[in-house]
Every structure is written in C-alpha cells, then in structure tokens.
Design a protein around this motif. Structure first.
Motif, mmCIF file in Angstrom:
data_model
loop_
_atom_site.group_PDB
_atom_site.id
_atom_site.type_symbol
_atom_site.label_atom_id
_atom_site.label_comp_id
_atom_site.label_asym_id
_atom_site.label_seq_id
_atom_site.Cartn_x
_atom_site.Cartn_y
_atom_site.Cartn_z
ATOM 1 N N THR A 179 0.834 -1.204 0.000
ATOM 2 C CA THR A 179 0.000 0.000 0.000
ATOM 3 C C THR A 179 0.872 1.259 0.000
ATOM 4 O O THR A 179 2.073 1.201 0.270
ATOM 5 C CB THR A 179 -0.925 0.025 1.231
ATOM 6 O OG1 THR A 179 -0.186 0.477 2.376
ATOM 7 C CG2 THR A 179 -1.529 -1.344 1.499
ATOM 8 N N PRO A 180 0.276 2.434 -0.246
ATOM 9 C CA PRO A 180 1.043 3.690 -0.211
ATOM 10 C C PRO A 180 1.149 4.309 1.183
ATOM 11 O O PRO A 180 1.634 5.439 1.314
ATOM 12 C CB PRO A 180 0.243 4.602 -1.148
ATOM 13 C CG PRO A 180 -1.167 4.140 -1.013
ATOM 14 C CD PRO A 180 -1.091 2.651 -0.797
ATOM 15 N N TYR A 181 0.710 3.568 2.219
ATOM 16 C CA TYR A 181 0.700 4.103 3.581
ATOM 17 C C TYR A 181 1.706 3.378 4.471
ATOM 18 O O TYR A 181 1.918 2.173 4.328
ATOM 19 C CB TYR A 181 -0.692 3.955 4.201
ATOM 20 C CG TYR A 181 -1.778 4.647 3.416
ATOM 21 C CD1 TYR A 181 -2.000 6.005 3.557
ATOM 22 C CD2 TYR A 181 -2.586 3.928 2.526
ATOM 23 C CE1 TYR A 181 -2.997 6.654 2.828
ATOM 24 C CE2 TYR A 181 -3.590 4.569 1.800
ATOM 25 C CZ TYR A 181 -3.781 5.922 1.954
ATOM 26 O OH TYR A 181 -4.762 6.559 1.231
ATOM 27 N N HIS A 182 2.308 4.125 5.408
ATOM 28 C CA HIS A 182 3.083 3.482 6.462
ATOM 29 C C HIS A 182 2.125 2.732 7.390
ATOM 30 O O HIS A 182 1.017 3.203 7.662
ATOM 31 C CB HIS A 182 3.849 4.509 7.288
ATOM 32 C CG HIS A 182 5.027 5.106 6.573
ATOM 33 N ND1 HIS A 182 4.908 6.154 5.690
ATOM 34 C CD2 HIS A 182 6.351 4.793 6.623
ATOM 35 C CE1 HIS A 182 6.105 6.473 5.222
ATOM 36 N NE2 HIS A 182 6.988 5.661 5.765
ATOM 37 N N VAL A 183 2.563 1.588 7.880
ATOM 38 C CA VAL A 183 1.784 0.836 8.867
ATOM 39 C C VAL A 183 2.650 0.666 10.107
ATOM 40 O O VAL A 183 3.759 0.109 10.030
ATOM 41 C CB VAL A 183 1.331 -0.530 8.337
ATOM 42 C CG1 VAL A 183 0.537 -1.273 9.414
ATOM 43 C CG2 VAL A 183 0.482 -0.370 7.079
ATOM 44 N N SER A 184 2.156 1.167 11.228
ATOM 45 C CA SER A 184 2.857 1.053 12.509
ATOM 46 C C SER A 184 2.130 0.065 13.409
ATOM 47 O O SER A 184 0.894 -0.023 13.379
ATOM 48 C CB SER A 184 2.935 2.413 13.204
ATOM 49 O OG SER A 184 3.661 3.337 12.427
ATOM 50 N N PHE A 185 2.901 -0.648 14.220
ATOM 51 C CA PHE A 185 2.345 -1.630 15.146
ATOM 52 C C PHE A 185 2.746 -1.274 16.570
ATOM 53 O O PHE A 185 3.880 -0.880 16.828
ATOM 54 C CB PHE A 185 2.877 -3.039 14.846
ATOM 55 C CG PHE A 185 2.666 -3.487 13.430
ATOM 56 C CD1 PHE A 185 1.468 -4.035 13.023
ATOM 57 C CD2 PHE A 185 3.685 -3.354 12.489
ATOM 58 C CE1 PHE A 185 1.272 -4.448 11.717
ATOM 59 C CE2 PHE A 185 3.508 -3.757 11.185
ATOM 60 C CZ PHE A 185 2.300 -4.306 10.795
ATOM 61 N N VAL A 227 -0.226 -14.713 12.305
ATOM 62 C CA VAL A 227 0.258 -13.473 12.897
ATOM 63 C C VAL A 227 -0.917 -12.746 13.540
ATOM 64 O O VAL A 227 -1.977 -12.603 12.930
ATOM 65 C CB VAL A 227 0.900 -12.563 11.834
ATOM 66 C CG1 VAL A 227 1.266 -11.208 12.442
ATOM 67 C CG2 VAL A 227 2.124 -13.217 11.237
ATOM 68 N N HIS A 228 -0.727 -12.323 14.769
ATOM 69 C CA HIS A 228 -1.682 -11.439 15.437
ATOM 70 C C HIS A 228 -0.989 -10.095 15.641
ATOM 71 O O HIS A 228 0.148 -10.053 16.115
ATOM 72 C CB HIS A 228 -2.123 -12.018 16.781
ATOM 73 C CG HIS A 228 -2.920 -13.281 16.647
ATOM 74 N ND1 HIS A 228 -4.288 -13.293 16.567
ATOM 75 C CD2 HIS A 228 -2.527 -14.580 16.565
ATOM 76 C CE1 HIS A 228 -4.720 -14.533 16.446
ATOM 77 N NE2 HIS A 228 -3.663 -15.341 16.442
ATOM 78 N N TYR A 229 -1.657 -9.014 15.282
ATOM 79 C CA TYR A 229 -1.024 -7.708 15.386
ATOM 80 C C TYR A 229 -2.024 -6.678 15.895
ATOM 81 O O TYR A 229 -3.242 -6.865 15.830
ATOM 82 C CB TYR A 229 -0.481 -7.251 14.016
ATOM 83 C CG TYR A 229 -1.540 -7.131 12.937
ATOM 84 C CD1 TYR A 229 -2.351 -5.995 12.845
ATOM 85 C CD2 TYR A 229 -1.741 -8.161 12.004
ATOM 86 C CE1 TYR A 229 -3.330 -5.892 11.870
ATOM 87 C CE2 TYR A 229 -2.713 -8.055 11.023
ATOM 88 C CZ TYR A 229 -3.503 -6.909 10.965
ATOM 89 O OH TYR A 229 -4.470 -6.812 9.999
ATOM 90 N N LEU A 239 -5.930 -1.036 15.998
ATOM 91 C CA LEU A 239 -6.530 -1.759 14.873
ATOM 92 C C LEU A 239 -6.048 -3.207 14.936
ATOM 93 O O LEU A 239 -5.083 -3.588 14.276
ATOM 94 C CB LEU A 239 -6.118 -1.119 13.538
ATOM 95 C CG LEU A 239 -6.511 0.343 13.310
ATOM 96 C CD1 LEU A 239 -5.885 0.863 12.015
ATOM 97 C CD2 LEU A 239 -8.024 0.481 13.266
ATOM 98 N N PRO A 240 -6.700 -4.053 15.755
ATOM 99 C CA PRO A 240 -6.247 -5.440 15.881
ATOM 100 C C PRO A 240 -6.597 -6.250 14.643
ATOM 101 O O PRO A 240 -7.585 -5.971 13.934
ATOM 102 C CB PRO A 240 -7.009 -5.950 17.113
ATOM 103 C CG PRO A 240 -8.241 -5.098 17.167
ATOM 104 C CD PRO A 240 -7.859 -3.762 16.621
ATOM 105 N N GLY A 241 -5.787 -7.253 14.372
ATOM 106 C CA GLY A 241 -6.061 -8.114 13.229
ATOM 107 C C GLY A 241 -5.195 -9.363 13.265
ATOM 108 O O GLY A 241 -4.320 -9.503 14.132
#
Length: 248
Positions: A179-185, A227-229, A239-241
């Motif tokens: 995607t074009p977005y950063h994803v932080s955890f 994977v759980h994040y 934003l759990p998933g």
C-alpha cells in the motif's frame, strides 16, 4: 549522553529559569502528526503540565536520532524553535512544509522532536546532582492527495513470511506492504498451535516496502502459523487483526 552544541546552548539558557523539580513536564497533544502535503502548515499543541517553567527546543529530523537540529536536512520549518513555557500553559507549534520534492504516490515519514529542559533546582546548585533533559519524538506522516485506498485498511493488506532472524538465532517475520501508507504496530506476535510468541516493542513497515521484525524466542514455527497484530490508526486507535503466514 553528550548534548550537541545547540542543546548545550539551550541547557545554558535553562539556568536562567526559576528553580523547580527535574521531571518530564512538556507533553505533545497526540502520538503522531498527519501532514497533508497540500497544506501550507499543520499545528501541534504542546502543554507544560508542571508547576515550573521549562525551556523547550523543537526540530524535525529524517530518522537520524543523534543528528544536531541544525544538521537535519528536512523539508520542514518549525516555529518557534526555542521558547520558554510557563507552568500550566500551552504553546502551538507551526510545522511548515518548505516545498522540496517528496514522493507523490506514497507517504513520507519524518520525526518531530520536543526537548524539555527543566529549570535547575536550588538543590542541584548546592550539590552534585544530575539534571536531565527529556526528549519526546513522534512521527510526521506526509500524505499526498489522492492515494489509493484508506490508511486504516492498509494493515489487512500486508503479507507475512517466516525468515531466519538477522542474527542467525531463531526466526523473524518479514512483512511486505503493497500500500502507499506506512503501517505502525504497537505489538505483534505469532501463534503456532499451542505456542505464542510476542513482540511488545512494535515496529513499522514503509509503503511499497518490506522489513524484518524480530520476535524474541521465535523458533520452529511453520507456514501454518498465524500473525496477530495491533496496528495504530491516524488517531492512535488500536486496529487489531490477524493474518496467515505464507510459505517463502
């Protein structure tokens, strides 16, 4: 930690402030800054929650945590760069994009630094007492207009693989972001049958990029694991998933 020259200048000015306890008092109103690239400026609020004044220095860096403020080559100006904050008062920071070319098809990331230098206490002037400055550092996501998709949907589009850990000890997770977005955890982990391995330190993957995330003690997991994040939204919501781990 040795303070760079501009920090030492700020620390010297701090000696002129009224005496008070040395503790982190200046807080930022948010955990991240979303900067629409089309905007001329974005405002960020900081608060001094203590009963003593503080000297505050503010700058933006490009990921080099030890760079002097004056040496950071970034397309942003922050005003005011140095100021005194009175007790129980607020200050608005203006972050202004100076127009240098940045990618228009994906986000860019920079970091906002707020250095809180508390006043020198009367006790410290009479004895060998350490005085601490406190730095808070949060991400600035520069977001071009008309990017595909929504940032909150990006975590579900990531793909995950098990790979050897970079240090050769156990396994790690390689995460790829289309995607074009950063994803932080804030956290992530692997569930493999009855075993669960977890990383509470968090991490981030860049847009249209990949990174390897280490999980302590992870070893012997296979492609049937999950994977759980917990990803972080623009408004710092969780934003759990979960996602399958694909074969390499």
């Amino acid at each position: 930690m040795k303070l760079p020259t501009r920090f030492l200048f700020a620390a010297a000015l701090a000696g002129a402030l009224l005496a008070g306890p040395a503790h982190a008092s200046v807080t930022i109103g948010g955990t991240r800054v979303i900067y629409p690239m089309a905007e001329r400026e974005v405002n960020v609020k900081v608060d001094n929650d203590s009963r003593a004044p503080s000297l505050v220095q503010v700058w933006v860096d490009d990921g080099k945590t030890d760079a002097d403020p004056g040496q950071s080559k970034v397309p942003f100006v922050v005003t005011p760069p140095i100021f005194r904050m009175e007790p129980q008062k607020s200050q608005t920071l203006r972050i202004m994009y100076t127009g240098e070319a940045l990618p228009s098809d994906r986000e860019s990331v920079f970091w906002l630094n707020v250095l809180d230098i508390p006043p020198k206490s009367a006790k410290a002037s009479r004895a060998n007492t350490l005085q601490f400055a406190f730095r808070t550092r949060i991400k600035i996501f520069v977001r071009p207009a008309r990017l595909d998709g929504r940032p909150e949907d990006a975590p579900a589009k990531l793909t995950w693989q098990l790979v050897p850990a970079p240090d050769g000890k156990g396994q790690a997770l390689r995460v790829t972001n289309p995607t074009p977005y950063h994803v932080s955890f804030s956290e992530f982990g692997v569930e493999d049958g009855s075993r669960t391995f977890k990383n509470d330190m968090g991490g981030m993957v860049a847009p249209e990029g990949a990174t390897v995330l280490r999980i302590p003690d992870l070893a012997g997991a296979d492609a049937g694991a999950k994977v759980h994040y917990v990803a972080i939204s623009d408004h710092a919501a969780a934003l759990p998933g979960e996602a399958p781990i694909s074969a390499r």
